[in-house]
Design a protein around this motif. Structure first.
Motif, mmCIF file in Angstrom:
data_model
loop_
_atom_site.group_PDB
_atom_site.id
_atom_site.type_symbol
_atom_site.label_atom_id
_atom_site.label_comp_id
_atom_site.label_asym_id
_atom_site.label_seq_id
_atom_site.Cartn_x
_atom_site.Cartn_y
_atom_site.Cartn_z
ATOM 1 N N SER A 305 2.223 1.191 0.753
ATOM 2 C CA SER A 305 2.006 0.486 2.010
ATOM 3 C C SER A 305 1.437 -0.910 1.769
ATOM 4 O O SER A 305 1.869 -1.882 2.409
ATOM 5 N N GLY A 306 0.482 -1.032 0.858
ATOM 6 C CA GLY A 306 -0.091 -2.345 0.549
ATOM 7 C C GLY A 306 0.921 -3.279 -0.077
ATOM 8 O O GLY A 306 0.991 -4.465 0.271
ATOM 9 N N ARG A 307 1.724 -2.771 -1.005
ATOM 10 C CA ARG A 307 2.765 -3.603 -1.625
ATOM 11 C C ARG A 307 3.769 -4.068 -0.585
ATOM 12 O O ARG A 307 4.261 -5.204 -0.636
ATOM 13 N N HIS A 308 4.077 -3.192 0.355
ATOM 14 C CA HIS A 308 5.010 -3.535 1.417
ATOM 15 C C HIS A 308 4.478 -4.705 2.247
ATOM 16 O O HIS A 308 5.247 -5.601 2.645
ATOM 17 N N PHE A 309 3.179 -4.731 2.514
ATOM 18 C CA PHE A 309 2.571 -5.825 3.270
ATOM 19 C C PHE A 309 2.732 -7.144 2.522
ATOM 20 O O PHE A 309 3.134 -8.163 3.104
ATOM 21 N N VAL A 310 2.432 -7.129 1.227
ATOM 22 C CA VAL A 310 2.587 -8.357 0.434
ATOM 23 C C VAL A 310 4.045 -8.800 0.425
ATOM 24 O O VAL A 310 4.352 -9.993 0.611
ATOM 25 N N ALA A 318 9.274 -8.388 8.759
ATOM 26 C CA ALA A 318 8.316 -7.618 9.558
ATOM 27 C C ALA A 318 7.716 -6.496 8.724
ATOM 28 O O ALA A 318 8.425 -5.820 7.976
ATOM 29 N N PRO A 319 6.415 -6.264 8.850
ATOM 30 C CA PRO A 319 5.804 -5.143 8.142
ATOM 31 C C PRO A 319 6.027 -3.845 8.909
ATOM 32 O O PRO A 319 6.530 -3.843 10.028
#
Length: 373
Positions: A305-310, A318-319
């Motif tokens: 999830s964090g990597r997806h945000f970056v 869009a996140p």
């Protein structure tokens, strides 16, 4: 390079931070927490200099070397800190649930659009590899058209579980700060997000929310719901104080059963596990097959999830979850609280944000390898 500031350095921040420490396009440049011990411990662990460790989050927001913030604070602080961050021009990843009310959620969504910042509601379970694999199987048509989803949440105990600080436990049972119980409202967000992930927003919710004898946990509880296309779902929450579980974080077993017109899929773990079986099991055409070729540690969902945000910030995409999607899941959770209070069903307005399209990286109509032959 995305320069991150983390606001709130409690226990869960270790799982959030690792995604940014591992990502080649991100770095943690500043941290904020009212507890000096948390600041020192996490700041040192993440390589943040003392000059970039702040007890007042506003000092972090004033920094020019912070592009985005991860907000990990008690629920009642989500809205004010998020709005302050947006007004400071920072992109925001906000821990779930995004707010205590739909009005606050709507205000944050509007502010994000008006100020031109990216707003992500951090939900990790939809990035958990067994959940993602189950959706891949469904997208491949392995169980036909979806009919129902059933979720079981079963906390217990474990000798290897995290020690939860007393201060963290205290605000989670203070309704003015938490907005609802720790199992149905707080952790329940994960379960409602899973239902949303597979079937979209419910249109009617009916809930009974119980209480343990000491009044600390909202269990046993039962939440049921319907979807606009006729599917049904349920969440059962039971606390078993003498049930030993395998875990490295919270002592809780999560199980999901998804039924279709052709077959059934089981996701057999989440926070921790109880069953020594494959993490994903498929029953179809009279045969049972298990899938174990995936990471199953709960921490993996935070990394993804964090990597997806970056990646979303770097790519201008869009996140997941967007502010609008997070608001949908919040409406699901709040409806359960209202239904339990009133004793009757609560209707929801169904929007268009149904995550039933292809997963990222998959073209429409392109089959995905599943090992099924």
């Amino acid at each position: 390079m995305i320069r991150l500031g983390i606001i709130g350095c409690g226990r869960i921040s270790d799982l959030h931070a690792q995604a940014y420490l591992d990502h080649p396009g991100a770095t943690i440049t500043a941290v904020a927490d009212t507890d000096p011990g948390n600041l020192a411990t996490r700041g040192a662990a993440w390589g943040v200099p003392e000059s970039a460790r702040h007890q007042d989050y506003r000092d972090l927001l004033a920094r020019s070397d912070v592009d985005a913030v991860e907000v990990l604070v008690p629920h009642h602080l989500h809205a004010p800190i998020t709005l302050d961050a947006m007004n400071a021009g920072k992109h925001v990843s906000l821990q779930k649930p995004m707010a205590l009310s739909m009005d606050d959620a709507t205000t944050m969504v509007k502010a994000g659009h008006d100020l031109g910042v990216t707003f992500k509601v951090f939900e990790n379970f939809v990035f958990y590899p067994p959940v993602v694999r189950a959706r891949e199987l469904i997208e491949n048509g392995e169980i036909g058209e979806l009919l129902s989803i059933r979720v079981k949440s079963n906390p217990g105990w474990s000798p290897t579980a995290w020690d939860v600080p007393a201060a963290a436990s205290a605000w989670r049972i203070d309704e003015a700060k938490c907005g609802g119980g720790p199992l149905v409202f707080d952790d329940g967000h994960h379960k409602f997000a899973i239902a949303w992930y597979f079937l979209g927003l419910a249109d009617r919710v009916h809930a009974f929310i119980g209480s343990t004898m000491d009044g600390l946990l909202d269990a046993p509880s039962m939440v049921s719901w319907t979807h606009p296309d006729g599917q049904v779902g349920s969440l059962e929450v039971v606390y078993s104080p003498d049930l030993q579980l395998h875990t490295e974080q919270y002592a809780q077993d999560d199980r999901v059963e998804i039924t279709g017109t052709r077959g059934v899929i089981w996701i057999t773990r989440g926070h921790g596990r109880m069953l020594d079986v494959p993490p994903v099991i498929l029953y179809r055409d009279g045969e049972t097959r298990g899938f174990s070729d995936m990471p199953t540690g709960w921490e993996t969902s935070f990394l993804n999830s964090g990597r997806h945000f970056v990646d979303a910030l770097l790519g201008g995409t869009a996140p997941s979850l967007t502010g609008e999607e997070g608001r949908d899941v919040l409406s699901f959770a709040l409806a359960a609280q209202e239904s339990s209070r009133t004793g009757g069903p609560v209707s929801l307005a169904s929007g268009d944000r149904r995550p039933v399209g292809p997963l990222p990286g998959r073209e429409p109509g392109q089959p995905r390898e599943t090992g099924l032959g």
